[in-house]
Design a protein around this motif. Structure first.
Motif, PDB file in Angstrom:
ATOM      1  N   TYR A  42       8.570   4.816   3.204  1.00  0.00           N
ATOM      2  CA  TYR A  42       7.431   4.448   2.367  1.00  0.00           C
ATOM      3  C   TYR A  42       7.917   3.495   1.273  1.00  0.00           C
ATOM      4  O   TYR A  42       9.088   3.552   0.868  1.00  0.00           O
ATOM      5  N   PRO A  43       7.030   2.630   0.786  1.00  0.00           N
ATOM      6  CA  PRO A  43       7.447   1.633  -0.225  1.00  0.00           C
ATOM      7  C   PRO A  43       8.173   2.253  -1.412  1.00  0.00           C
ATOM      8  O   PRO A  43       9.129   1.668  -1.919  1.00  0.00           O
ATOM      9  N   PHE A  74       0.854  -1.179   0.000  1.00  0.00           N
ATOM     10  CA  PHE A  74       0.000   0.000   0.000  1.00  0.00           C
ATOM     11  C   PHE A  74       0.897   1.238   0.000  1.00  0.00           C
ATOM     12  O   PHE A  74       1.634   1.475   0.962  1.00  0.00           O
ATOM     13  N   PRO A  75       0.850   2.048  -1.076  1.00  0.00           N
ATOM     14  CA  PRO A  75       1.810   3.151  -1.195  1.00  0.00           C
ATOM     15  C   PRO A  75       1.612   4.247  -0.152  1.00  0.00           C
ATOM     16  O   PRO A  75       2.542   4.987   0.118  1.00  0.00           O
ATOM     17  N   HIS A  76       0.420   4.334   0.419  1.00  0.00           N
ATOM     18  CA  HIS A  76       0.163   5.413   1.367  1.00  0.00           C
ATOM     19  C   HIS A  76       0.523   5.032   2.794  1.00  0.00           C
ATOM     20  O   HIS A  76       0.343   5.825   3.708  1.00  0.00           O
ATOM     21  N   ARG A  77       1.020   3.792   2.978  1.00  0.00           N
ATOM     22  CA  ARG A  77       1.373   3.353   4.322  1.00  0.00           C
ATOM     23  C   ARG A  77       2.886   3.166   4.433  1.00  0.00           C
ATOM     24  O   ARG A  77       3.526   2.777   3.462  1.00  0.00           O
TER      25      ARG A  77
END
Lengths: 301, 411
Positions: free
Chosen positions: B163-164, B120-123
């Motif tokens: 972040y990822p 999840f890019p926002h996590r």
């Protein structure tokens, strides 16, 4: 009549409009009269008070804050939402408008816009979410949204006045209706555009539909939703000006009054205030959208 | 652990209508032409044993990704049954679960790793890892501690707040793996987890996965389009073609004895040196190619026909007693020991006074390295130390060249 038909015939073919009279004007009148008769009391009793209450609360808060503190706050808001440059831009803009003597009008317009935006979010966000989850609902909403957006802004004013009377509240109602479509559309679009792989991953770990919505879809759609919010604010700002015609106050009234009295200077200052306010709000909301965590991408995208 | 029985998946408006056609034996393309339905998987059955890595190998369009998604019902199978065997609860029918049972199964029993990571890019990294715990409503602080431990296990302990997007592909997939491990589900579904990675990183990740698996004891269903990867990682391999499983077996069984032309074509490209074992290529001793030279106080001396200068003395319990060359006894050492001694030395002239012994499951690669140390035939023993056979140059070469690619050949 019957023996004249040979002479009438070519005329009929070339111009058939006199044959049928479609009384659309009467229907519209009937519809408005009918809805006014039915809804007027209910609307005034249940719709007006919350709108008025929110607007008055904003107005009270914004006008109670001393202007100097307000300037500091707007600088900080611009800084946090976007960058120190945006903060400085907002600060200088508000300072200039204050020096031009339209601070009070600015505050009124700001509270009108804030009220309209609050209601647009309150109604538009859930509608957008429902649209994204139901193709049927989205298909029903689409023509309604088209009508809401393509109807000329002036047209909203007449039924608004008939239902709600004159003043800030009918202006606000018209503004809310006019400015709501972008946030509905872009909430729907944003949620639908969330990559299938994220939803699949969320499902694979046992998420409920609600968890998928709030933990994955909504945050990832947030940049798009913020773009919708940005458009909603811009539209509400333009409508709030038009609404001055039916008695809404603020910068719009400044323009309208200036034009009526052929006081070009007054109209110019009001117009300049609107343009600058629009620019400040645009920069701040754009910054919010870009800073939302959902704006991050993974490299595999 | 998991039993898959006759799973079929048909895509299209009315999948059930196609099932009778499949039973009549119509092909995938016939069905697609006649009804417009696409057969993703047809009648797939296999059993995934506890603590085993089961690899499904196939090219794109072979139905392998559809197959793995049927196991946790991300894709709803059209027909067939999937059972999840549980030591406490007995067999549970996955295909018959309702939405809530299914969610609980995905939370507790099975987790998943994806080809394109799907982080999840926002996590943040840590918040990705604890996603599975978070949706189960586990205590936040405890989840974060578990998540941190899991991240350290995959070597990313210092990246928890990133972040990822700030991580490389290999690191992202480690996060994906940590996210799947954090829920402590016993079964790990891995859909081409390493396919998107660079070759070097891929090999490293394969080794780490094997190590993690032996440390943590998870049961893994592993999808890949790379036969070498399947052979390296899988305890069992299923080969899929056109939606059907064409062969199931250990890597060596498939390499040595491919059942169809399709499998044979694949196997031709595979690297046999890590798969073929000593047992498979050994010349059996005693056997038709040996004769008994003499017997001396319980030790039988055998010599290979045509190579009478070397005599292998085997005692009554089948153990190697001694090896004689022209009547002189030579040194006998285990292969593993010699390889360890000479691990760092670049080149050794093969000795002609040393015989090596190896276990029956030693792979070809080890045997070849042993050959560099000793020019004499190698002795293959079973787990009890009993002699099974010998391996000379000819066996090594045929192991590389011939013990594969022959459809239906005997192992």
């Amino acid at each position: 009549m019957v023996d004249d038909i040979s002479g009438l015939f070519p005329f009929l073919v070339l111009n058939p409009f006199d044959l049928i009279d479609l009384p659309a004007r009467d229907w519209a009148n009937d519809l408005v009269n009918w809805s006014v008769a039915i809804f007027r009391d209910a609307f005034r009793a249940y719709v007006s008070p919350p709108v008025r209450a929110v607007m008055e609360a904003f107005q009270w808060v914004l006008s109670t804050i001393p202007p100097l503190l307000f300037l500091v706050l707007i600088f900080v808001a611009g800084w946090l939402a976007a960058s120190w440059k945006v903060g400085l831009f907002a600060l200088i803009t508000f300072l200039l408008l204050g020096f031009m003597g339209i601070w009070d009008q600015l505050i009124v317009t700001l509270s009108l816009v804030a009220t309209a935006v609050v209601f647009s979010i309150l109604l538009g966000l859930p509608l957008g979410i429902v649209c994204s989850r139901s193709d049927r609902f989205a298909a029903i909403m689409r023509p309604i949204l088209d009508i809401m957006q393509t109807t000329p802004p002036f047209v909203y004013l007449v039924p608004a006045v008939m239902l709600f009377g004159i003043g800030n509240v009918p202006g606000l109602i018209a503004t809310i209706i006019f400015s709501m479509p972008p946030i509905i559309r872009l909430t729907n679009l944003g949620i639908r555009q969330v990559g299938a792989q994220y939803i699949e991953a969320a499902r694979a770990f046992g998420s409920t539909p609600g968890q998928i919505l709030w933990k994955v879809q909504f945050p990832l759609a947030l940049p798009t939703i913020m773009a919708g919010l940005n458009q909603t604010i811009m539209l509400s700002l333009s409508m709030v000006v038009i609404a001055a015609i039916i008695g809404a106050g603020g910068l719009g009234l400044e323009v309208y009054a200036g034009l009526e009295r052929l006081n070009i200077g007054q109209a110019f200052v009001g117009g300049l205030g609107i343009v600058l306010l629009a620019m400040v709000l645009d920069r701040i909301t754009q910054g919010l959208g870009e800073k939302a965590p959902g704006a991050r991408k993974t490299r595999s995208d | 652990m998991i039993r898959v029985e006759g799973i079929t998946k048909v895509f299209g408006p009315d999948p059930q209508s196609v099932l009778p056609l499949l039973e009549q034996g119509k092909s995938k393309s016939e069905i697609q032409a006649e009804t417009g339905h696409v057969v993703g998987v047809h009648n797939a059955s296999f059993t995934l044993k506890t603590n085993q890595i089961f690899a499904i190998m196939g090219l794109s369009g072979s139905g392998k990704s559809t197959m793995i998604r049927c196991v946790n019902r991300l894709i709803e199978p059209t027909a067939g049954k999937i059972y999840l065997d549980d030591p406490d609860q007995g067999a549970r029918d996955v295909t018959g679960m309702n939405a809530e049972q299914l969610r609980n199964m995905r939370r507790r029993d099975m987790s998943m790793v994806f080809q394109h990571f799907a982080l999840f890019p926002h996590r943040t990294v840590l918040s990705n890892v604890i996603y599975g715990l978070e949706i189960q409503g586990k205590d936040r602080g405890e989840s974060e501690r578990t998540g941190q431990t899991t991240l350290e296990m995959v070597g990313l302990g210092e990246w928890s707040a990133s972040y990822p997007e700030e991580l490389s592909g290999g690191m992202q997939q480690r996060v994906g793996l940590a996210r799947a491990l954090a829920t402590e589900a016993r079964i790990l579904l891995m859909d081409e987890p390493f396919s998107a990675l660079d070759p070097l990183i891929r090999v490293q990740m394969q080794q780490e996965l094997k190590k993690l698996q032996s440390d943590l004891g998870r049961t893994i269903l592993f999808i890949t389009h790379d036969l070498d990867e399947a052979m390296h990682i899988g305890d069992q391999i299923a080969i899929m073609e056109g939606g059907e499983i064409v062969q199931i077996g250990t890597p060596e069984e498939i390499l040595v004895n491919p059942r169809t032309e399709y499998v044979a074509r694949f196997v031709e490209q595979a690297d046999p040196t890590g798969v073929i074992t000593a047992h498979t290529i050994a010349m059996h001793l005693p056997g038709p190619r040996f004769h008994t030279v003499r017997e001396d106080s319980g030790v039988t001396y055998h010599a290979r026909k045509g190579y009478e200068d070397i005599e292998y003395g085997i005692d009554r319990s089948d153990k190697l007693h001694e090896v004689l060359i022209n009547g002189n006894k030579v040194a006998v050492e285990p292969l593993a020991k010699i390889l360890e001694q000479h691990a760092s030395s670049p080149f050794i002239r093969p000795r002609d006074d040393l015989v090596l012994t190896c276990q029956r499951d030693a792979v070809l690669r080890e045997l070849l390295r042993g050959r560099v140390c000793s020019a004499l035939p190698m002795i293959v023993t079973n787990a009890d130390g009993g002699v099974e056979g010998i391996i000379d140059e000819a066996e090594l070469i045929s192991g590389i060249l011939e013990k594969r690619g022959e459809v239906g050949a005997e192992a």
